[in-house]
Design a protein around this motif. Structure first.
Motif, PDB file in Angstrom:
ATOM      1  N   VAL A  86      -3.728   4.158  -0.302  1.00  0.00           N
ATOM      2  CA  VAL A  86      -4.077   3.710  -1.655  1.00  0.00           C
ATOM      3  C   VAL A  86      -3.580   2.273  -1.836  1.00  0.00           C
ATOM      4  O   VAL A  86      -2.425   1.961  -1.527  1.00  0.00           O
ATOM      5  CB  VAL A  86      -3.482   4.646  -2.733  1.00  0.00           C
ATOM      6  CG1 VAL A  86      -3.766   4.113  -4.130  1.00  0.00           C
ATOM      7  CG2 VAL A  86      -4.056   6.053  -2.588  1.00  0.00           C
ATOM      8  N   VAL A  87      -4.489   1.397  -2.292  1.00  0.00           N
ATOM      9  CA  VAL A  87      -4.150  -0.019  -2.495  1.00  0.00           C
ATOM     10  C   VAL A  87      -4.385  -0.388  -3.963  1.00  0.00           C
ATOM     11  O   VAL A  87      -5.134   0.286  -4.670  1.00  0.00           O
ATOM     12  CB  VAL A  87      -5.017  -0.946  -1.600  1.00  0.00           C
ATOM     13  CG1 VAL A  87      -4.889  -0.572  -0.134  1.00  0.00           C
ATOM     14  CG2 VAL A  87      -6.491  -0.904  -2.006  1.00  0.00           C
ATOM     15  N   GLY A  88      -3.728  -1.454  -4.398  1.00  0.00           N
ATOM     16  CA  GLY A  88      -4.058  -2.029  -5.698  1.00  0.00           C
ATOM     17  C   GLY A  88      -3.468  -1.326  -6.904  1.00  0.00           C
ATOM     18  O   GLY A  88      -3.987  -1.448  -8.007  1.00  0.00           O
ATOM     19  N   THR A  89      -2.373  -0.574  -6.690  1.00  0.00           N
ATOM     20  CA  THR A  89      -1.702   0.002  -7.864  1.00  0.00           C
ATOM     21  C   THR A  89      -0.199  -0.028  -7.644  1.00  0.00           C
ATOM     22  O   THR A  89       0.270   0.014  -6.503  1.00  0.00           O
ATOM     23  CB  THR A  89      -2.148   1.453  -8.133  1.00  0.00           C
ATOM     24  OG1 THR A  89      -1.463   1.928  -9.303  1.00  0.00           O
ATOM     25  CG2 THR A  89      -1.848   2.385  -6.972  1.00  0.00           C
ATOM     26  N   GLY A 103      -5.643   2.283  -8.537  1.00  0.00           N
ATOM     27  CA  GLY A 103      -5.800   1.909  -7.137  1.00  0.00           C
ATOM     28  C   GLY A 103      -7.093   2.396  -6.512  1.00  0.00           C
ATOM     29  O   GLY A 103      -7.829   3.191  -7.087  1.00  0.00           O
ATOM     30  N   ASP A 104      -7.367   1.880  -5.325  1.00  0.00           N
ATOM     31  CA  ASP A 104      -8.531   2.282  -4.539  1.00  0.00           C
ATOM     32  C   ASP A 104      -8.034   3.050  -3.325  1.00  0.00           C
ATOM     33  O   ASP A 104      -7.020   2.678  -2.735  1.00  0.00           O
ATOM     34  CB  ASP A 104      -9.309   1.051  -4.034  1.00  0.00           C
ATOM     35  CG  ASP A 104      -9.830   0.199  -5.179  1.00  0.00           C
ATOM     36  OD1 ASP A 104      -9.984   0.732  -6.292  1.00  0.00           O
ATOM     37  OD2 ASP A 104     -10.072  -1.010  -4.954  1.00  0.00           O
ATOM     38  N   ARG A 105      -8.796   4.067  -2.958  1.00  0.00           N
ATOM     39  CA  ARG A 105      -8.377   4.921  -1.848  1.00  0.00           C
ATOM     40  C   ARG A 105      -9.300   4.733  -0.641  1.00  0.00           C
ATOM     41  O   ARG A 105     -10.502   4.587  -0.794  1.00  0.00           O
ATOM     42  CB  ARG A 105      -8.425   6.373  -2.311  1.00  0.00           C
ATOM     43  CG  ARG A 105      -7.959   7.373  -1.271  1.00  0.00           C
ATOM     44  CD  ARG A 105      -8.149   8.769  -1.810  1.00  0.00           C
ATOM     45  NE  ARG A 105      -7.286   9.030  -2.944  1.00  0.00           N
ATOM     46  CZ  ARG A 105      -6.075   9.575  -2.857  1.00  0.00           C
ATOM     47  NH1 ARG A 105      -5.591   9.917  -1.674  1.00  0.00           N
ATOM     48  NH2 ARG A 105      -5.348   9.789  -3.930  1.00  0.00           N
ATOM     49  N   LYS A 132      -5.584  -7.804  -7.767  1.00  0.00           N
ATOM     50  CA  LYS A 132      -4.497  -6.846  -7.529  1.00  0.00           C
ATOM     51  C   LYS A 132      -4.371  -6.455  -6.063  1.00  0.00           C
ATOM     52  O   LYS A 132      -3.460  -5.735  -5.683  1.00  0.00           O
ATOM     53  CB  LYS A 132      -4.768  -5.558  -8.309  1.00  0.00           C
ATOM     54  CG  LYS A 132      -4.605  -5.688  -9.802  1.00  0.00           C
ATOM     55  CD  LYS A 132      -4.755  -4.307 -10.405  1.00  0.00           C
ATOM     56  CE  LYS A 132      -4.677  -4.391 -11.920  1.00  0.00           C
ATOM     57  NZ  LYS A 132      -5.292  -3.226 -12.545  1.00  0.00           N
ATOM     58  N   ILE A 133      -5.338  -6.877  -5.245  1.00  0.00           N
ATOM     59  CA  ILE A 133      -5.383  -6.440  -3.845  1.00  0.00           C
ATOM     60  C   ILE A 133      -5.611  -7.660  -2.951  1.00  0.00           C
ATOM     61  O   ILE A 133      -6.689  -8.238  -2.946  1.00  0.00           O
ATOM     62  CB  ILE A 133      -6.528  -5.426  -3.633  1.00  0.00           C
ATOM     63  CG1 ILE A 133      -6.360  -4.220  -4.558  1.00  0.00           C
ATOM     64  CG2 ILE A 133      -6.600  -4.990  -2.167  1.00  0.00           C
ATOM     65  CD1 ILE A 133      -7.572  -3.314  -4.640  1.00  0.00           C
ATOM     66  N   ILE A 165       0.844  -1.193   0.000  1.00  0.00           N
ATOM     67  CA  ILE A 165       0.000   0.000   0.000  1.00  0.00           C
ATOM     68  C   ILE A 165       0.880   1.245   0.000  1.00  0.00           C
ATOM     69  O   ILE A 165       2.071   1.184   0.320  1.00  0.00           O
ATOM     70  CB  ILE A 165      -0.960   0.044   1.206  1.00  0.00           C
ATOM     71  CG1 ILE A 165      -0.189   0.193   2.531  1.00  0.00           C
ATOM     72  CG2 ILE A 165      -1.815  -1.210   1.287  1.00  0.00           C
ATOM     73  CD1 ILE A 165      -0.299   1.538   3.152  1.00  0.00           C
TER      74      ILE A 165
END
Length: 224
Positions: free
Chosen positions: A48-51, A58-60, A92-93, A6
Protein backbone atom coordinates in the motif's frame (compact mmCIF):
# COMPACT_ATOMS: atom_id res chain seq x y z
CA UNK A 1 5.87 13.97 4.58
CA UNK A 2 7.31 10.64 3.54
CA UNK A 3 5.78 10.21 0.07
CA UNK A 4 8.15 7.29 -0.62
CA UNK A 5 7.04 5.20 2.40
CA UNK A 6 5.11 2.00 1.72
CA UNK A 7 3.38 -0.56 3.92
CA UNK A 8 3.66 -4.29 3.28
CA UNK A 9 0.35 -5.90 4.24
CA UNK A 10 -0.18 -9.57 4.99
CA UNK A 11 -3.54 -11.29 4.89
CA UNK A 12 -4.71 -14.47 6.58
CA UNK A 13 -8.34 -15.43 6.22
CA UNK A 14 -10.29 -12.19 6.57
CA UNK A 15 -7.67 -10.48 8.71
CA UNK A 16 -5.00 -8.15 7.41
CA UNK A 17 -2.13 -6.40 9.13
CA UNK A 18 0.91 -4.25 8.41
CA UNK A 19 4.04 -6.43 8.54
CA UNK A 20 6.95 -4.28 7.31
CA UNK A 21 7.86 -0.96 5.79
CA UNK A 22 9.65 -0.17 2.56
CA UNK A 23 10.29 2.60 0.07
CA UNK A 24 9.43 3.30 -3.56
CA UNK A 25 12.49 2.97 -5.85
CA UNK A 26 10.65 3.47 -9.13
CA UNK A 27 7.28 2.67 -10.71
CA UNK A 28 7.85 -1.07 -10.44
CA UNK A 29 10.15 -1.72 -7.52
CA UNK A 30 10.07 -1.29 -3.75
CA UNK A 31 13.05 -1.62 -1.39
CA UNK A 32 12.70 -3.49 1.91
CA UNK A 33 14.56 -5.90 4.23
CA UNK A 34 15.17 -9.49 3.10
CA UNK A 35 13.71 -10.86 6.34
CA UNK A 36 10.36 -9.22 5.44
CA UNK A 37 10.00 -11.25 2.25
CA UNK A 38 12.12 -14.37 2.76
CA UNK A 39 10.08 -17.58 2.50
CA UNK A 40 6.78 -15.67 2.50
CA UNK A 41 3.88 -16.29 0.15
CA UNK A 42 3.33 -13.32 -2.13
CA UNK A 43 -0.30 -14.36 -2.70
CA UNK A 44 -1.01 -13.30 0.89
CA UNK A 45 0.84 -10.00 0.56
CA UNK A 46 0.22 -6.62 -1.01
CA UNK A 47 1.82 -3.17 -1.02
CA UNK A 48 0.00 0.00 0.00
CA UNK A 49 1.41 3.39 -1.07
CA UNK A 50 0.34 6.99 -0.59
CA UNK A 51 -1.12 6.95 2.91
CA UNK A 52 0.19 7.69 6.39
CA UNK A 53 -2.57 5.74 8.13
CA UNK A 54 -2.90 1.97 8.28
CA UNK A 55 -6.70 1.85 8.47
CA UNK A 56 -7.55 3.88 5.38
CA UNK A 57 -6.33 5.60 2.23
CA UNK A 58 -3.63 4.80 -0.27
CA UNK A 59 -3.36 2.70 -3.41
CA UNK A 60 -2.86 -1.03 -3.28
CA UNK A 61 -0.71 -3.16 -5.57
CA UNK A 62 -0.32 -6.89 -5.93
CA UNK A 63 3.15 -8.41 -5.93
CA UNK A 64 4.74 -9.89 -9.03
CA UNK A 65 8.06 -11.01 -7.56
CA UNK A 66 9.87 -11.14 -4.21
CA UNK A 67 13.65 -10.75 -4.50
CA UNK A 68 15.49 -11.25 -1.18
CA UNK A 69 19.29 -11.09 -1.51
CA UNK A 70 20.68 -14.48 -2.61
CA UNK A 71 23.02 -14.58 0.38
CA UNK A 72 20.43 -13.44 2.91
CA UNK A 73 21.57 -14.13 6.47
CA UNK A 74 21.49 -12.18 9.72
CA UNK A 75 23.69 -9.27 8.77
CA UNK A 76 22.95 -9.40 5.03
CA UNK A 77 19.39 -8.17 5.03
CA UNK A 78 18.18 -6.41 1.88
CA UNK A 79 15.53 -7.24 -0.67
CA UNK A 80 13.32 -5.75 -3.33
CA UNK A 81 9.77 -6.36 -4.42
CA UNK A 82 8.48 -6.07 -7.97
CA UNK A 83 4.84 -5.03 -8.07
CA UNK A 84 2.23 -5.90 -10.66
CA UNK A 85 1.55 -2.98 -12.98
CA UNK A 86 3.11 0.42 -12.29
CA UNK A 87 2.88 2.69 -9.29
CA UNK A 88 1.00 5.83 -10.16
CA UNK A 89 2.82 8.90 -8.82
CA UNK A 90 1.05 11.88 -7.24
CA UNK A 91 1.82 14.57 -4.68
CA UNK A 92 1.48 11.83 -2.02
CA UNK A 93 3.37 9.11 -3.90
CA UNK A 94 6.95 9.67 -5.07
CA UNK A 95 10.09 7.54 -5.38
CA UNK A 96 13.15 8.12 -3.21
CA UNK A 97 16.67 8.42 -4.55
CA UNK A 98 19.43 6.28 -3.05
CA UNK A 99 22.71 7.65 -1.70
CA UNK A 100 25.52 6.14 -3.76
CA UNK A 101 28.39 6.93 -1.45
CA UNK A 102 28.90 6.04 2.20
CA UNK A 103 26.65 7.93 4.57
CA UNK A 104 28.54 10.58 6.56
CA UNK A 105 29.10 9.93 10.28
CA UNK A 106 27.50 12.26 12.83
CA UNK A 107 24.71 13.27 10.46
CA UNK A 108 21.08 13.67 11.44
CA UNK A 109 18.78 11.18 9.73
CA UNK A 110 15.11 10.32 9.81
CA UNK A 111 13.27 7.01 10.10
CA UNK A 112 9.57 6.59 9.34
CA UNK A 113 7.43 3.56 10.06
CA UNK A 114 4.48 1.90 11.74
CA UNK A 115 6.48 -0.26 14.14
CA UNK A 116 5.38 -0.90 17.73
CA UNK A 117 5.28 2.25 19.84
CA UNK A 118 5.17 0.14 23.02
CA UNK A 119 7.10 -3.11 22.84
CA UNK A 120 5.77 -4.61 26.08
CA UNK A 121 2.16 -4.00 25.11
CA UNK A 122 2.67 -4.65 21.38
CA UNK A 123 0.99 -1.31 20.62
CA UNK A 124 0.76 -0.67 16.89
CA UNK A 125 0.24 2.94 15.73
CA UNK A 126 -2.28 3.86 13.05
CA UNK A 127 -0.42 7.02 12.03
CA UNK A 128 3.03 6.92 10.48
CA UNK A 129 5.67 7.67 13.12
CA UNK A 130 8.90 9.62 12.64
CA UNK A 131 12.12 9.44 14.61
CA UNK A 132 15.36 11.36 14.26
CA UNK A 133 18.67 9.54 14.70
CA UNK A 134 22.34 10.33 14.18
CA UNK A 135 24.71 8.17 12.13
CA UNK A 136 27.70 6.67 13.98
CA UNK A 137 30.79 4.88 12.69
CA UNK A 138 30.74 1.12 12.21
CA UNK A 139 33.73 0.77 14.56
CA UNK A 140 31.91 2.60 17.33
CA UNK A 141 28.79 0.52 16.61
CA UNK A 142 30.72 -2.76 16.77
CA UNK A 143 32.29 -1.78 20.12
CA UNK A 144 28.87 -1.08 21.61
CA UNK A 145 27.16 -4.17 20.17
CA UNK A 146 29.95 -6.47 21.43
CA UNK A 147 28.48 -5.86 24.87
CA UNK A 148 24.93 -6.59 23.68
CA UNK A 149 23.06 -9.92 23.95
CA UNK A 150 24.05 -10.61 20.30
CA UNK A 151 27.85 -10.37 20.18
CA UNK A 152 27.90 -12.95 17.38
CA UNK A 153 26.22 -10.47 15.00
CA UNK A 154 29.25 -8.16 15.03
CA UNK A 155 31.47 -6.76 13.67
CA UNK A 156 29.09 -4.74 11.53
CA UNK A 157 30.44 -4.66 7.98
CA UNK A 158 30.37 -2.32 4.99
CA UNK A 159 26.91 -3.58 4.10
CA UNK A 160 25.56 -2.11 7.32
CA UNK A 161 25.02 1.27 8.86
CA UNK A 162 24.42 2.19 12.50
CA UNK A 163 22.65 5.02 14.25
CA UNK A 164 22.48 6.46 17.72
CA UNK A 165 18.91 6.55 18.99
CA UNK A 166 17.12 9.14 21.13
CA UNK A 167 16.67 7.87 24.71
CA UNK A 168 14.02 5.18 25.12
CA UNK A 169 13.05 5.32 21.47
CA UNK A 170 14.11 3.28 18.49
CA UNK A 171 13.12 1.00 15.65
CA UNK A 172 10.79 -1.86 16.61
CA UNK A 173 8.75 -4.72 15.10
CA UNK A 174 6.87 -3.45 12.08
CA UNK A 175 9.58 -0.89 11.24
CA UNK A 176 11.65 -3.55 9.45
CA UNK A 177 12.40 -2.76 5.82
CA UNK A 178 11.60 0.89 6.38
CA UNK A 179 13.64 3.77 4.97
CA UNK A 180 16.30 5.79 6.82
CA UNK A 181 16.88 9.08 4.99
CA UNK A 182 19.11 12.16 5.16
CA UNK A 183 19.00 15.55 3.51
CA UNK A 184 21.98 16.47 1.40
CA UNK A 185 23.50 19.95 1.05
CA UNK A 186 20.86 20.86 -1.53
CA UNK A 187 18.02 19.77 0.78
CA UNK A 188 17.32 16.71 -1.33
CA UNK A 189 16.07 13.68 0.61
CA UNK A 190 18.14 10.54 -0.02
CA UNK A 191 17.76 7.06 1.43
CA UNK A 192 20.81 5.71 3.25
CA UNK A 193 19.51 2.65 5.06
CA UNK A 194 16.88 -0.06 5.47
CA UNK A 195 15.76 -1.16 8.97
CA UNK A 196 17.41 -4.50 9.69
CA UNK A 197 17.84 -5.29 13.39
CA UNK A 198 18.36 -3.87 16.84
CA UNK A 199 18.52 -4.99 20.45
CA UNK A 200 14.87 -5.29 20.91
CA UNK A 201 13.24 -1.96 20.73
CA UNK A 202 14.89 1.04 22.30
CA UNK A 203 17.42 -0.71 24.52
CA UNK A 204 20.67 1.20 25.07
CA UNK A 205 22.39 -0.04 21.89
CA UNK A 206 22.61 1.37 18.36
CA UNK A 207 20.04 0.32 15.76
CA UNK A 208 21.45 -1.45 12.69
CA UNK A 209 20.38 -0.84 9.09
CA UNK A 210 21.31 -2.43 5.78
CA UNK A 211 23.38 0.22 4.00
CA UNK A 212 21.99 1.36 0.66
CA UNK A 213 25.52 2.28 -0.39
CA UNK A 214 26.77 -1.24 0.46
CA UNK A 215 24.15 -2.87 -1.79
CA UNK A 216 23.80 -0.14 -4.39
CA UNK A 217 25.01 -2.25 -7.33
CA UNK A 218 22.94 -5.25 -6.29
CA UNK A 219 19.78 -3.10 -6.11
CA UNK A 220 20.43 -1.56 -9.53
CA UNK A 221 21.10 -4.96 -11.12
CA UNK A 222 17.89 -6.48 -9.78
CA UNK A 223 15.78 -3.67 -11.23
CA UNK A 224 16.77 -4.36 -14.83
Amino acid sequence: MATYQISIRVRSGNQEWHSCGGSILNEEYVLTAAHCIYETDMKDMSIVVGTHTIDKGGDRYKIKKLIPHEEYSDPLDIGIIQIEGKIKYSDKIQPIELLKEMAPVGKKCLLTGWGYTDYDRSTVPNNLQMLEFETISNDDCTKQLKRSPYPDLVPVDAGQLCVKRPNNKGACHGDSGGPLVIQDDKNKTLQIGVVSWGVSCAKEYPDVFASVHGYYDWIQNKMK
